[in-house]
Design a protein around this motif. Sequence first.
Motif, PDB file in Angstrom:
ATOM      1  N   THR A  63       0.800  -1.230   0.000  1.00 20.09           N
ATOM      2  CA  THR A  63       0.000   0.000   0.000  1.00 20.09           C
ATOM      3  C   THR A  63       0.834   1.282   0.000  1.00 20.09           C
ATOM      4  O   THR A  63       0.368   2.303  -0.508  1.00 20.09           O
ATOM      5  CB  THR A  63      -0.961   0.023   1.204  1.00 20.09           C
ATOM      6  N   PHE A  64       2.049   1.265   0.539  1.00 18.59           N
ATOM      7  CA  PHE A  64       2.804   2.521   0.626  1.00 18.59           C
ATOM      8  C   PHE A  64       3.152   3.116  -0.745  1.00 18.59           C
ATOM      9  O   PHE A  64       3.022   4.336  -0.938  1.00 18.59           O
ATOM     10  CB  PHE A  64       4.059   2.345   1.484  1.00 18.59           C
ATOM     11  N   PRO A  65       3.590   2.328  -1.717  1.00 20.92           N
ATOM     12  CA  PRO A  65       3.819   2.939  -3.042  1.00 20.92           C
ATOM     13  C   PRO A  65       2.552   3.529  -3.650  1.00 20.92           C
ATOM     14  O   PRO A  65       2.608   4.568  -4.330  1.00 20.92           O
ATOM     15  CB  PRO A  65       4.341   1.755  -3.877  1.00 20.92           C
ATOM     16  N   GLN A  66       1.418   2.885  -3.398  1.00 21.97           N
ATOM     17  CA  GLN A  66       0.154   3.402  -3.936  1.00 21.97           C
ATOM     18  C   GLN A  66      -0.214   4.739  -3.280  1.00 21.97           C
ATOM     19  O   GLN A  66      -0.723   5.646  -3.944  1.00 21.97           O
ATOM     20  CB  GLN A  66      -0.978   2.386  -3.737  1.00 21.97           C
ATOM     21  N   THR A  78      -0.674   8.480  -5.325  1.00 18.90           N
ATOM     22  CA  THR A  78      -1.974   9.163  -5.260  1.00 18.90           C
ATOM     23  C   THR A  78      -1.841  10.538  -4.601  1.00 18.90           C
ATOM     24  O   THR A  78      -2.498  11.497  -5.028  1.00 18.90           O
ATOM     25  CB  THR A  78      -2.995   8.302  -4.495  1.00 18.90           C
ATOM     26  N   LEU A  79      -0.990  10.650  -3.588  1.00 21.07           N
ATOM     27  CA  LEU A  79      -0.751  11.974  -2.984  1.00 21.07           C
ATOM     28  C   LEU A  79      -0.088  12.911  -3.981  1.00 21.07           C
ATOM     29  O   LEU A  79      -0.433  14.101  -4.072  1.00 21.07           O
ATOM     30  CB  LEU A  79       0.129  11.837  -1.739  1.00 21.07           C
ATOM     31  N   LEU A  80       0.880  12.372  -4.722  1.00 22.12           N
ATOM     32  CA  LEU A  80       1.561  13.201  -5.713  1.00 22.12           C
ATOM     33  C   LEU A  80       0.569  13.679  -6.778  1.00 22.12           C
ATOM     34  O   LEU A  80       0.580  14.855  -7.175  1.00 22.12           O
ATOM     35  CB  LEU A  80       2.684  12.387  -6.358  1.00 22.12           C
ATOM     36  N   PHE A  92       5.527  16.667  -0.565  1.00 21.80           N
ATOM     37  CA  PHE A  92       6.374  16.392   0.593  1.00 21.80           C
ATOM     38  C   PHE A  92       5.957  15.089   1.269  1.00 21.80           C
ATOM     39  O   PHE A  92       6.800  14.225   1.569  1.00 21.80           O
ATOM     40  CB  PHE A  92       6.263  17.568   1.567  1.00 21.80           C
ATOM     41  N   TYR A  93       4.651  14.897   1.464  1.00 26.65           N
ATOM     42  CA  TYR A  93       4.174  13.680   2.114  1.00 26.65           C
ATOM     43  C   TYR A  93       4.287  12.466   1.188  1.00 26.65           C
ATOM     44  O   TYR A  93       4.467  11.333   1.667  1.00 26.65           O
ATOM     45  CB  TYR A  93       2.745  13.865   2.618  1.00 26.65           C
ATOM     46  N   ALA A  94       4.221  12.669  -0.109  1.00 28.21           N
ATOM     47  CA  ALA A  94       4.460  11.562  -1.034  1.00 28.21           C
ATOM     48  C   ALA A  94       5.890  11.039  -0.865  1.00 28.21           C
ATOM     49  O   ALA A  94       6.126   9.819  -0.867  1.00 28.21           O
ATOM     50  CB  ALA A  94       4.212  12.009  -2.476  1.00 28.21           C
ATOM     51  N   ALA A 119       9.088   5.788   4.337  1.00 24.71           N
ATOM     52  CA  ALA A 119       8.453   4.819   5.235  1.00 24.71           C
ATOM     53  C   ALA A 119       8.488   3.412   4.647  1.00 24.71           C
ATOM     54  O   ALA A 119       8.689   2.430   5.373  1.00 24.71           O
ATOM     55  CB  ALA A 119       7.009   5.245   5.511  1.00 24.71           C
ATOM     56  N   PHE A 120       8.312   3.290   3.346  1.00 19.88           N
ATOM     57  CA  PHE A 120       8.367   1.986   2.681  1.00 19.88           C
ATOM     58  C   PHE A 120       9.729   1.326   2.909  1.00 19.88           C
ATOM     59  O   PHE A 120       9.816   0.133   3.235  1.00 19.88           O
ATOM     60  CB  PHE A 120       8.113   2.162   1.185  1.00 19.88           C
ATOM     61  N   ILE A 121      10.791   2.086   2.768  1.00 20.10           N
ATOM     62  CA  ILE A 121      12.147   1.555   2.959  1.00 20.10           C
ATOM     63  C   ILE A 121      12.354   1.123   4.412  1.00 20.10           C
ATOM     64  O   ILE A 121      12.926   0.052   4.684  1.00 20.10           O
ATOM     65  CB  ILE A 121      13.199   2.608   2.542  1.00 20.10           C
TER      66      ILE A 121
END
Length: 635
Positions: free
Chosen positions: A445-448, A452-454, A542-544, A550-552
């Motif tokens: 879910t994190f890449p998605q 979407t934020l970007l 920024f949050y994207a 966070a994914f890493i």
Amino acid sequence: MEAPMKTELEAAGGQYNVNPGRRRSTVTSINMHKNLDAKIANPLADIPDEDLMLDVEEFAREKDIVDMLPLLQRGARVAQNPKGYEHIEGLETQELEALRFEHSHKWTHPMALYFTIIICSIGAAVQGWDQTGSNGANLSFPTEFGIGHGETEGHPNQDRDNWLVGLVNAGPYIGSAFLGCWLSDPCNYYFGRRGTIFISAVFCVLTPIGGAVSQTWEQLLITRLLMGIGMGLKGSTVPIFAAENSPAQIRGALVMSWQMWTAFGIFLGFCANLAVYDAGDITWRLQIGSAFIPAVPLCIGIFFCPESPRWLMKKNKYRKAFHSLRKLRYNNIQAARDLYYIHCQLQIEADIVGKSNYVTRFLQLFTIPRVRRATLASFTVMIAQQMCGINIVAFYSSTIFVQAGASQKNALIASFGFGLVNFVFAWPAFFTIDTFGRRTLLLFTFPQMAWTLLAAGFSFYIPESNPARLGVIALFIYLFAAFYSPGEGPVPFTYSAEVFPLSHREVGMGWAVATCLFWASVLSITFPKILEAFGSTGTFGFYAGLNVTAFIMIFFFVPETKQRTLEELDYIFAVPTGRFMRYQTSEALPWWFKRWVMFKKDAKCKPLYTFEGHMMAGDAGSDTSSERQRVGKTG
């Protein structure tokens, strides 16, 4: 075996497998501080039946439950070989039927268990409603209290007002992070899980009412700080209460109801914001005050739930723990099995951590290797929940949609849609968290969420005159919520409630929730200023970027916990972090690339964990004690 021999063996790298009786200690190859072989073992495996029965007898005498001895002995045999119960002599017909039923109907349990989960879900709804009461109120309470100039470009009080609005919104999270979460350990110690939840519910009934009648922003801030005490106590205790009462096979699904019903509470908060939109000058008061409603049934219902058996065992109340387990399981044999198995694992935990007080327990979060790894993993999933950016929408969606060109009413309607999406898409996790697992949901879910934020940020470049602008921005925000809800939404509280040993569960969960809510307060305070400095596009971008970070972190620091008993996780978190990271880069990542990028169906991944003996839970168990099973190709 004498103490000097124990010291010598431990110095040689061995580790005692301590069982309840004092007459036997067997040395295994598993070092619970540094599990280099990544083995997960049943502490009762391979013990001769005669020795096992003598240990159960000593256990029954020590805990003053000798009248239950025959039942405990049968339960110990089942705990030793949980999947081979068909071949255990002495089991009664109804006990065999109960064990068969449990194996084939994993979702069928006594009403007491499901009532407990319902009450925990109400507690989660309170948490969500508390979070969104200020969302709609942000559009009016600043003006009433003379701090409503933050959106007026060039106003001399603009900077001050931005910070004050952020501070009022952050009040509950500041109160939780600095007080409520840390009161969880002593409150649980003295009052138990149920008593602590009741205290938190009282705070959550009174403080929204106090906020609704506030006459200054300072008074509103104080009520929200006090609300944080209730939120911190509740957020630290309710997931633990649900985890400790739930069977391992479905624990993730039941504990994740915390986030699902938090999402429902957020949705109800948006409903309340919209319902009282036309109430005039008291609109914001009704929006903030309405959060007391779900806290009332929580106050009443919690005392109809059985207390946590593990907490009762921690207080050496084994007879009460058995009666509590009996309410949560269909048959006495299941209660006796779980009582003895949990006790055996708790003896191992006691050997690892020793005795400690509150201060040393907190310090041991960072000094005992097994506990330190749990601390790192829980910190990672909790801070990731804030890094992903969900709360910039949960706290400020009305403000964001107004900036997108919506009227105040349409902004509330759009926020209502966000809350609905957040709740509806939490349901898939109920069915996947114990099959795909916690880690897999996060990594998917994190890449998605990042893209979407970007996309939502770039949508602000659409001219305001274009009627599609608001719809496109809302679409990507809704997609972001749809990806968040089954992944980073339910996992952090579920995961953090699982990973700590019982000895450190309250202070560990306090640490985890304090981490989450402290960074929520930072986000809440800083978002108006970040929005002013970066603009809408820059803020979302920024949050994207934080989602990628966070994914890493999750990839390297978060092991899988699905379908293992709470006590078996001691072995998972005994694996050194360095070894876990090397496995992810040398085995899991190349396998994933070959399988899903190169589409090589014959790609193989060497498993990280091996299972020895008869395990209590999950699909990794075996009917052959020498067989080794693997778990999860992502480790």
